[in-house]
Design a protein around this motif. Structure first.
Motif, short mmCIF file in Angstrom:
data_model
loop_
_atom_site.label_atom_id
_atom_site.label_comp_id
_atom_site.label_asym_id
_atom_site.label_seq_id
_atom_site.Cartn_x
_atom_site.Cartn_y
_atom_site.Cartn_z
N VAL A 1 0.86 -1.27 -0.06
CA VAL A 1 -0.02 -0.18 0.00
C VAL A 1 0.92 1.29 -0.10
N LEU A 2 1.82 1.25 0.52
CA LEU A 2 2.80 2.51 0.85
C LEU A 2 2.97 3.12 -0.61
N ILE A 3 3.60 2.33 -1.54
CA ILE A 3 3.91 2.98 -2.68
C ILE A 3 2.77 3.17 -3.56
N ASN A 4 1.71 2.69 -3.53
CA ASN A 4 0.34 2.67 -4.11
C ASN A 4 -0.36 3.93 -3.65
N ASN B 1 6.88 -4.83 -6.37
CA ASN B 1 6.15 -4.29 -5.12
C ASN B 1 5.21 -5.25 -4.41
N LEU B 2 4.87 -6.26 -5.11
CA LEU B 2 4.00 -7.47 -4.71
C LEU B 2 4.94 -8.22 -3.63
N LEU B 3 6.09 -8.44 -4.15
CA LEU B 3 7.19 -9.09 -3.45
C LEU B 3 7.66 -8.44 -2.17
N LEU B 4 7.91 -7.19 -2.43
CA LEU B 4 8.73 -6.64 -1.49
C LEU B 4 8.03 -5.65 -0.53
N GLY B 5 6.67 -5.38 -0.73
CA GLY B 5 5.99 -4.61 -0.14
C GLY B 5 6.63 -3.25 0.21
N PRO B 6 6.49 -3.14 1.66
CA PRO B 6 6.98 -1.64 2.41
C PRO B 6 8.46 -1.60 2.11
N PHE B 7 9.30 -2.57 1.84
CA PHE B 7 10.52 -2.33 1.42
C PHE B 7 11.00 -2.10 -0.08
#
Length: 132
Positions: free
Chosen positions: A15-18, A80-86
């Motif tokens: 969600v952060l980057i989205n 992004n799906l794999l790393l999420g907030p990272f």
């Protein structure tokens, strides 16, 4: 990958980057830009001769962008799906810094390595090709 799963993960783990992508998309919608769909992602075409940038399930590319560029930016969606907030510290910031450094080097006449020579860019290209 199922579109519902894609967006569920984008809007939870990623969600952060989205949030940034949603804000940019909202501004573009208000200024009359039309969204397009590239597989599961939403993209906008803006400006000319600059490439593209990804913010999760949303990406933004130059007008008349080739499918190779769209596929590459779509590949960042899977990062992004794999790393999420990272994603921001592992891919987005290094990629943005590298883009601007290359731009300066190009203006100064330096010989540049291929764009996909950088690990996160080659990974995005591979993921985009795999999921397109």
């Amino acid at each position: 990958m199922n579109i519902y799963l894609f967006w569920f993960i984008q809007l939870t783990w990623g969600v952060l980057i989205n949030v940034i992508g949603i804000c940019i998309a909202a501004v573009l919608l208000c200024t009359g830009s039309k969204p397009h769909r590239f597989n599961h992602a939403i993209y906008f075409e803006v400006g000319e001769k600059w490439g593209g940038v990804n913010f999760g399930g949303f990406f933004f590319v130059q007008k008349n962008a080739p499918d190779r560029l769209k596929s590459h930016e779509y590949g960042h969606s899977f990062q992004n799906l794999l790393l999420g907030p990272f994603m921001i510290v592992a891919v987005t910031i290094p990629s943005a810094v590298r883009y601007h450094v290359r731009k300066v080097q190009f203006k100064k006449g330096y010989s540049l390595k291929p764009y996909d020579d950088f690990w996160c860019e080659s990974w995005a290209t591979e993921l985009g090709q795999k999921h397109t």
